[in-house]
Design a protein around this motif. Structure first.
Motif, PDB file in Angstrom:
ATOM      1  N   VAL A   9     102.671 -65.847 -19.016  1.00  0.00           N
ATOM      2  CA  VAL A   9     104.330 -65.374 -18.683  1.00  0.00           C
ATOM      3  C   VAL A   9     104.952 -66.739 -19.611  1.00  0.00           C
ATOM      4  O   VAL A   9     104.727 -67.709 -19.545  1.00  0.00           O
ATOM      5  N   GLN A  11     109.459 -67.143 -20.944  1.00  0.00           N
ATOM      6  CA  GLN A  11     110.942 -66.838 -20.672  1.00  0.00           C
ATOM      7  C   GLN A  11     111.637 -66.690 -22.107  1.00  0.00           C
ATOM      8  O   GLN A  11     111.293 -67.847 -22.982  1.00  0.00           O
ATOM      9  N   TRP A  18     112.139 -62.879 -18.212  1.00  0.00           N
ATOM     10  CA  TRP A  18     110.898 -63.402 -17.926  1.00  0.00           C
ATOM     11  C   TRP A  18     110.019 -62.363 -18.573  1.00  0.00           C
ATOM     12  O   TRP A  18     110.130 -61.335 -18.397  1.00  0.00           O
ATOM     13  N   THR A  35     112.966 -62.840 -12.775  1.00  0.00           N
ATOM     14  CA  THR A  35     112.347 -64.154 -12.207  1.00  0.00           C
ATOM     15  C   THR A  35     110.891 -64.341 -12.497  1.00  0.00           C
ATOM     16  O   THR A  35     110.326 -63.532 -12.982  1.00  0.00           O
ATOM     17  N   GLU A  36     110.449 -65.910 -12.619  1.00  0.00           N
ATOM     18  CA  GLU A  36     109.341 -66.126 -13.076  1.00  0.00           C
ATOM     19  C   GLU A  36     108.193 -65.723 -12.043  1.00  0.00           C
ATOM     20  O   GLU A  36     107.458 -65.083 -12.374  1.00  0.00           O
ATOM     21  N   ASP A  37     108.662 -65.669 -10.697  1.00  0.00           N
ATOM     22  CA  ASP A  37     107.750 -65.151  -9.538  1.00  0.00           C
ATOM     23  C   ASP A  37     107.340 -63.678  -9.725  1.00  0.00           C
ATOM     24  O   ASP A  37     106.215 -63.200  -9.837  1.00  0.00           O
ATOM     25  N   ASP A  38     108.194 -62.951 -10.028  1.00  0.00           N
ATOM     26  CA  ASP A  38     108.079 -61.574 -10.441  1.00  0.00           C
ATOM     27  C   ASP A  38     107.311 -61.204 -11.745  1.00  0.00           C
ATOM     28  O   ASP A  38     106.518 -60.371 -11.819  1.00  0.00           O
ATOM     29  N   TYR A  40     105.076 -63.177 -12.840  1.00  0.00           N
ATOM     30  CA  TYR A  40     103.633 -63.242 -12.674  1.00  0.00           C
ATOM     31  C   TYR A  40     102.960 -62.002 -11.751  1.00  0.00           C
ATOM     32  O   TYR A  40     101.788 -61.871 -11.855  1.00  0.00           O
ATOM     33  N   ALA A  41     103.922 -61.907 -10.887  1.00  0.00           N
ATOM     34  CA  ALA A  41     103.462 -60.400 -10.038  1.00  0.00           C
ATOM     35  C   ALA A  41     103.292 -59.407 -10.912  1.00  0.00           C
ATOM     36  O   ALA A  41     102.206 -58.683 -10.823  1.00  0.00           O
TER      37      ALA A  41
END
Length: 357
Positions: A9, A11, A18, A35-38, A40-41
């Motif tokens: 991942v 940016q 991202w 977002t970073e979390d999205d 990674y998901a």
């Protein structure tokens, strides 16, 4: 048992999005997230699909020129202005012709069509389109995605450089006197560039903390770069050549004293905004008319400074360091301009050399 696909991942600097990227059977696949979390998901989902025998790849496994161009620019270590330039050239002149073509199927004749279309818009466009195309396919070659660079089989389009206007000593004096007498909005900036050789971005990046008037010097530490839409980004100076100390002659000191303030950024409007390229161009056109000299542009002021160093007999190595060039060859081949009176001086010096007695 094959290797488990990992992916990663990152940016994008261009728009802040991202990216979740994974390689499956030699092909890169990617998805975008806010977002970073999205991201990674999404990466976890890509991994799950990659390990599922019944699952179809998340994207067409045919990597097109447009898809690879996005991957390259998202991961490349480019300055903001260079990345923006590459994106603009690709969007307007390269991808409309070959963007949908699979990367490994592009032939030299396809690149030739890109160049031909560019020539219809001007020789400079053709040259830039070739340079960007060559770089894109070279990266694809270095990454092992294609065997060779199809653009490397073509010659770079030749562009005849227009003769650069160089002021005479009298014109330099006339412009300097006019600006110091009445700087207007940006006349002091023009004088500083003329007598220091700073790039426009370096001059706009100056802070009063970079200037030591008592020591008659300034330090170049950053540049303020204008992107499309009059957006500005600050870039810290990284190269050893660009990060330098520049001594200040009297004319530059007078111009800086006129600007006043002595805290914060040096060259700004009263509301704190930096001047745009178009604003500086308009101001310099008017300033040149007022001084009765030809318009040479902001970069022309930098060229003129190096020519002035040659007039003063400054050694080429010193001129190179003052200009922030990586090589003295750049200083010699691009910035040192010869005027007709310089040829006359050469003849006079030869005459003196062989004078009898």
């Amino acid at each position: 048992m094959g290797r488990r696909p990992q992916g990663y991942v990152y940016q994008r600097r261009s728009d802040g999005r991202w990216v979740a990227e994974i390689t499956i059977k030699g092909q890169r696949h990617y998805e975008y997230a806010a977002t970073e979390d999205d991201a990674y998901a999404l990466l976890a989902e890509l991994r799950r699909l990659a390990l599922s025998p019944a699952a179809t790849p998340p994207r067409d496994q045919t990597l097109t020129v447009a898809a690879f161009a996005e991957q390259w620019l998202a991961s490349a270590s480019l300055s903001p202005s260079t990345e923006e330039h590459y994106r603009e050239m690709l969007r307007r002149h390269v991808l409309p012709k070959i963007g949908a073509t699979p990367l490994d199927q592009v032939k030299p004749q396809d690149i030739a069509q890109v160049i031909a279309a560019g020539k219809a818009k001007g020789p400079r466009i053709a040259e830039k389109a070739y340079v960007v195309s060559h770089r894109l396919f070279q990266v694809a070659t270095e990454w092992g995605i294609i065997g060779d660079n199809p653009a490397a089989r073509l010659s770079r389009p030749k562009v005849e450089a227009a003769p650069r206007i160089v002021w005479t000593r009298e014109e330099v004096a006339a412009f300097t006197d006019a600006m110091l007498a009445d700087p207007g909005q940006w006349g002091d900036l023009f004088v500083v560039v003329l007598y220091t050789g700073l790039r426009t971005s370096e001059a706009l990046g100056l802070d009063w903390g970079d200037i030591r008037l008592a020591h008659r010097s300034l330090t170049v530490q950053r540049g303020l770069i204008e992107l499309q839409g009059r957006r500005f980004v600050t870039r810290e100076t990284k190269s050893r050549a660009s990060r330098r100390s520049v001594s200040l002659p009297d004319q530059a000191i007078q111009a800086l004293l006129h600007r006043g303030g002595f805290s914060g950024p040096v060259f700004r409007y009263e509301d704190g905004r930096p001047p745009s390229r178009s604003a500086l161009r308009s101001a310099l056109v008017w300033a040149s008319k007022r001084a009765g000299v030809p318009y040479i542009g902001m970069h022309g002021l930098r060229h003129q400074h190096c020519t002035m160093l040659a007039w003063a007999g400054v050694p080429i190595k010193v001129a190179q360091e003052r200009m922030g060039h990586s090589s003295p060859l750049i200083t010699l081949s691009i910035y040192m301009h010869v005027l007709p009176e310089d040829h006359l001086l050469a003849s006079e010096l030869l005459d003196r050399l062989f004078e009898a007695g």
